[in-house]
Write a protein that holds these residues in place. Structure first.
Motif, PDB file in Angstrom:
ATOM      1  N   MET A 175     -62.620 -66.721  -5.209  1.00 34.02           N
ATOM      2  CA  MET A 175     -62.841 -68.067  -5.731  1.00 34.02           C
ATOM      3  C   MET A 175     -64.077 -68.629  -5.031  1.00 34.02           C
ATOM      4  SD  MET A 175     -60.280 -68.173  -7.792  1.00 34.02           S
ATOM      5  CE  MET A 175     -60.001 -66.394  -7.875  1.00 34.02           C
ATOM      6  N   SER A 176     -65.091 -69.011  -5.808  1.00 37.23           N
ATOM      7  CA  SER A 176     -66.372 -69.375  -5.200  1.00 37.23           C
ATOM      8  C   SER A 176     -66.256 -70.550  -4.248  1.00 37.23           C
ATOM      9  CB  SER A 176     -67.400 -69.666  -6.290  1.00 37.23           C
ATOM     10  OG  SER A 176     -67.607 -68.488  -7.055  1.00 37.23           O
ATOM     11  N   THR A 196     -70.871 -74.642  -6.056  1.00 38.59           N
ATOM     12  CA  THR A 196     -70.783 -73.349  -6.751  1.00 38.59           C
ATOM     13  C   THR A 196     -70.781 -73.497  -8.260  1.00 38.59           C
ATOM     14  OG1 THR A 196     -68.375 -73.416  -6.726  1.00 38.59           O
ATOM     15  CG2 THR A 196     -69.457 -72.381  -4.852  1.00 38.59           C
ATOM     16  N   GLY A 210     -77.958 -62.874  -7.985  1.00 35.50           N
ATOM     17  CA  GLY A 210     -77.717 -63.899  -6.976  1.00 35.50           C
ATOM     18  C   GLY A 210     -78.960 -64.751  -6.853  1.00 35.50           C
ATOM     19  N   LEU A 211     -79.053 -65.558  -5.785  1.00 35.16           N
ATOM     20  CA  LEU A 211     -80.205 -66.438  -5.586  1.00 35.16           C
ATOM     21  C   LEU A 211     -80.552 -67.224  -6.847  1.00 35.16           C
ATOM     22  CD1 LEU A 211     -82.641 -64.232  -3.415  1.00 35.16           C
ATOM     23  CD2 LEU A 211     -81.003 -65.954  -2.637  1.00 35.16           C
ATOM     24  N   THR A 267     -68.371 -65.904  -2.003  1.00 35.75           N
ATOM     25  CA  THR A 267     -68.993 -65.174  -3.124  1.00 35.75           C
ATOM     26  C   THR A 267     -70.491 -65.457  -3.286  1.00 35.75           C
ATOM     27  OG1 THR A 267     -68.445 -66.872  -4.746  1.00 35.75           O
ATOM     28  CG2 THR A 267     -66.808 -65.151  -4.388  1.00 35.75           C
TER      29      THR A 267
END
Lengths: 645, 645
Positions: B407-408, B43, B232-233, B413
């Motif tokens: 929290m990633s 992440t 995202g992505l 997330t």
């Protein structure tokens, strides 16, 4: 480079004035003096860069006096809590990392010192809290306990031999967690812990504990950790803090509601540990009000971008029409965006009222505990409602802008990601709504902590038909509206405000009374956990119904205060849409409780369709009225022209 | 370091086998051979690092033969489209950036060559498309046209003098936009454009156009751009491509459905431009099926994390109980998570059926156009339904894990952010649902493009009481279930599958027929745009009702195929929850249409409460059954133990 920032239309300006209400001058100062460079984050920043930017900008805004309203006049504030909420809302139209960084520093850390500390703490720490030369943490939540603050494990133990407090994390789950400023910038923390004096437990208190030295290294006995990447708020350095028997001088306890005197004896004006805890927590209600308002600001920004896009973007040629159709002309698109614009207005008026209520209670300085509990209840309910709505609305806005909405330069994605956690911090929404329901059952006569669900059930006085909804300022206006609607045949009432109010009131009254009945029955059951647990969804329903009614009344009040006939007429229509969309969203409940017939239910849906069509032509002015400065919608260095084409 | 990966329980294993269905062996190979290092993103990676990681991992998985199933056997694939969907779903349990990077390369770019190209294209380009030595773009969407592909502006013009095609972006809005692989890695693009030959327009065709040289610089006439940071992505390098009269040889046109022969003459077996376009588009249906399945995989991962957390995390002491209560014991928490677990099963069974249907249509090679259109319709509806559900569910899971969920490192997330755009790409959900409704009105007898809404309205044959719902494989089973329920008094039917089916069918039949009536009335109106626009929300309703029914039938079929009595009994209860939660979600509609009384509606809600309580004790096994490898839930280097404490 961007096109020149468009001028706001006269109607947009007038709507803005109306929605800003008592905070117009303050909000206008932000719009006039603060640029995108000051408050809009470059989407390309990595985590560390985002943290740097956020800290630097908070310092800057503090220096320009944009975030100090909440502090006492002696240290340069205006002592006005309502204004500090309005400032928070404006900052949130720029960037939520920035807003939360300041919220942690000035609202929570500074606010704890202001509200729980005494003169020495104010004089010693507030100046450096304000100018951020002393970055601080609000160390309440622990790994093991978040919603249940009363069960935190950190201890603050009086050591009579050294005349100091010893702050300790006795277990791994006692570590403070998710704390803003803890991972990197914080130098001191306001630490919540269980106070022990001479073997006696005095409940949760707060001590100021230095955590890092000038070089940024952990002080002896302190271990900080970095949560690293998060789902949003990349500019805020959230982390953990654990204490291994850290000693602090006696004066470091924030002792407004209880402390240890020079003779080593614990003294407090509040006898009950429970009452003391809820009194302390009550003074921190502003944070909850800010969070709801800040989330709503982010949603307003999303709606401004999405409506503007829908008014420019075309897709598909309509049969018989030469040109491609604007997205905003499609019924499905109107349905996605315009009821949310109406809610933005409704929540805006209700939030203004809440901020003023906060100011009244702050001025009353503890003299009216029932009014204080009413404020806490409304703050909890509004926070849960506005943050839920903001999350859903920002997602809707992203999708309504298609692929363009997913490109961070177009202004929606950071707000969406940052707003996410607003549903959790300052109180998990599901927990907050249950607190609201509890307070409604008890008519604000007891604090939330005074009794468990079983006790609540036993104490509730409500019986079917006996509930008197608490008055809001608009009550007399509202009674006239209801009386007027009662005179009309049902078919003519659909846009009569009195009919809307009656339906909102019926829903609140019925859900609260029904809950009371269930709770009383549950209290008699042997397995009281199972029995009260079964009431949980009813608690949420009752709380939502309450807040919906409060919001509608605030909207009515806001319209009554508007002195521009044209704008007022427009707001009446927006309020129609808010009211009918809310009734539509709850039509299953109304049908189940035979508040209206199936035919009436379908008529409500048809009327919402009609209303969004009527407001479609005003959509651009309506989002201007939401008050987001046009120049803040995108970062100045955005790589692509916003929302191409 | 993490605790050892827990062993799956026997019930969890058996559920997994059942839900994997025909793809169990294939999916098990992923679980056995692929590690978190292979498919779970760190992440902490910034955008460029994430792009590097993603490209490297796609190359690796291609080399290990995990993503090649969809290719013809001649080039090393299995020629099995259903298996390529199953592979996509497994990869999506690891990381969606990785999945979409491979989806762009192998599914879209490779798929266009497979489906729209001929032997020369296959031999020349597929090997390097598979091993990613030729990174490719699928250049369909433009800045000005996304949903309305038929109106794209890019031109592919035959130049008889050089015997080449000239690819051009005649306007700024003709630039290809949001294209994966365009910003950085792509070397060639499958470019969609309007084909012109000798002044005659032949509709949208696809040409392969080299876009970058070996050094990664734009080729002459090509201008690429980078969209930069997205919602995202981050591992996918989306960007723009504009063409300024770029020449490509005649062979570069993908000419399976139409091309220019060596003599310079355009030839196609399909006369109608419209039919040609929809035939070409139809061959690309797999992408839509993958996207729905991939989003569902991400939601399964979120549910696995959130349910596991709720079974370990405690908060608040219950009155009369010594220990703090597990989150999963709270009714509100059960209500948030368990109906979504049930939907995960329902959609999983329906998705398996859809993949098999894809395989049948692929094998039929164009011989059954009605069946092909039925597939396209179901793919559109399933994509819209599953991606909507995945977005909502991942958000619910994040919130159900509180601060830990944000929290990633805790695994939710990135999936949440990456899944967002699934609601838009491969067809905007709102547009897709309208296509579904159109197909239902026309009984799949015409292609979507054959007529506008007015034409659709005129052609629809449906009348109240005449609709025959198309059969699914489970039809005979279902008729028995309905007959059995019909024999019982209403009060005893609440968990009878036949009663559920009847209600689902009633809703579909009534919404489709009601829509037909409205559309016919609208077609007679003078302002046909306004009149058909007013039907839009009804179109969405009809489409959703259709998909809900198809999904329920697939679940019934899935249960029928389960040969383990214990697991079957559990699945029956999960199906009860899916069915009743869906009825509950639509109870306003049922009440409005007097399908049941208010009392019955409340009974449905009470039964859902009861069911989530009954399934609570099986929740851990149920999420194991969703099939996400336990080792993939977090990245191996996650800085904190997952979901502390």
């Amino acid at each position: 480079m961007h096109a020149k920032t468009p001028t706001t239309t006269p109607t947009g300006e007038a709507l803005r004035r109306s929605l800003d209400g008592p905070f117009h001058a303050l909000k206008q100062r932000w719009r006039d003096e603060v640029t995108a460079d000051d408050v809009v984050r470059d989407t390309a920043l990595g985590m560390e860069e985002a943290r740097d930017w956020t800290l630097a900008k908070v310092v800057e805004l503090a220096g320009r006096n944009f975030v100090t309203a909440g502090f006492p006049t002696e240290v340069g504030g205006s002592g006005n809590a309502a204004e500090s909420v309005a400032n928070f809302e404006m900052m949130a139209m720029g960037d939520l990392s920035l807003t939360i960084k300041s919220g942690v520093q000035h609202g929570l850390f500074g606010g704890a010192i202001v509200n729980l500390g005494t003169q020495w703490h104010h004089e010693t720490f507030l100046p450096s809290a304000i100018d951020v030369s002393l970055p601080g943490c609000f160390a309440m939540t622990e790994l093991g306990h978040g919603s249940d603050v009363q069960s935190i494990e950190t201890t603050i133990t009086w050591d009579a031999t050294t005349a100091e407090f010893v702050v300790d994390s006795p277990t791994p789950t006692a570590a403070k967690a998710y704390i803003g400023n803890a991972a990197r910038d914080g130098r001191m923390a306001a630490v919540f812990g269980q106070l022990w004096v001479d073997g006696a437990h005095q409940g949760v208190h707060v001590a100021l504990v230095p955590i890092r030295d000038e070089q940024g290294d952990d002080l002896p006995g302190v271990t900080t950790g970095d949560h690293g990447h998060k789902g949003g708020l990349l500019g805020v350095d959230n982390g953990t803090i654990a204490f291994d028997h850290v000693h602090v001088p006696r004066e470091m306890l924030l002792n407004r509601y209880g402390g240890v005197d020079a003779d080593g004896v614990y003294r407090s004006d509040i006898k009950s540990k429970n009452a003391r805890f809820f009194t302390m927590l009550g003074t921190l209600v502003r944070g909850r009000i800010c969070v709801g308002g800040g989330a709503a600001s982010a949603a307003r920004k999303g709606l401004t971008i999405a409506v503007d896009y829908a008014n420019r973007r075309r897709q598909f040629r309509a049969p018989g029409l030469g040109e491609e159709v604007h997205l905003m002309d499609y019924l499905t698109h109107q349905r996605r965006l315009l009821p949310e614009v109406a809610r933005a207005y409704a929540y805006g008026f209700a939030q203004n009222e809440l901020a003023l209520q906060l100011q009244r209670i702050t001025d009353a300085a503890g003299s009216d505990p029932i009014a204080a509990r009413e404020l806490e209840t409304r703050a909890a309910g509004m926070k849960a409602t506005l943050t839920r709505w903001a999350n859903d609305t920002l997602q809707t806005c992203r999708e309504a802008c298609g692929g363009a909405g997913f490109m961070s330069d177009n202004g929606i994605t950071l707000a969406r990601q940052d707003a996410d956690i607003f549903a959790t911090f300052e109180g998990d929404n599901t927990v907050l709504l249950q607190l609201v329901a509890k307070a409604l059952l008890l008519d604000y006569k007891s604090t939330w902590g005074d009794m468990d669900l079983r006790g609540t059930a036993q104490k509730t006085a409500k019986l079917i038909g006996t509930t008197v909804l608490e008055r809001t300022t608009a009550r007399s206006v509202i009674e006239r509206l209801v009386a007027a609607a009662d005179l009309k045949p049902e078919a003519e009432r659909i846009r009569m405000r009195g009919w809307h109010v009656s339906l909102f009131e019926f829903r609140e009254q019925h859900t609260v009374e029904g809950l009371a009945q269930r709770m009383r029955a549950a209290a008699k059951e042997k397995d009281s956990f199972a029995a009260t647990n079964a009431c949980q969804t009813h608690m949420l329903e009752a709380a939502r119904a309450h807040i919906d009614r409060v919001v509608l009344e605030a909207f009515i009040e806001g319209i009554a205060e508007c002195d521009d006939d044209y704008v007022r007429a427009l707001l009446v229509k927006v309020c129609d849409l808010y009211a009918l969309a809310t009734i539509e969203a709850n039509r299953a409940w109304y049908l189940e409780h035979e508040a209206f017939e199936p035919r009436r239910s379908k008529a409500v849906t048809a009327e919402v369709d009609k209303l969004v069509g009527e407001l479609r032509g005003r959509s651009q002015e309506l989002v201007e009225g939401l008050g987001v400065p046009a120049g803040w919608l995108h970062h100045p260095t955005a790589a692509v022209p916003p929302l191409l084409p």
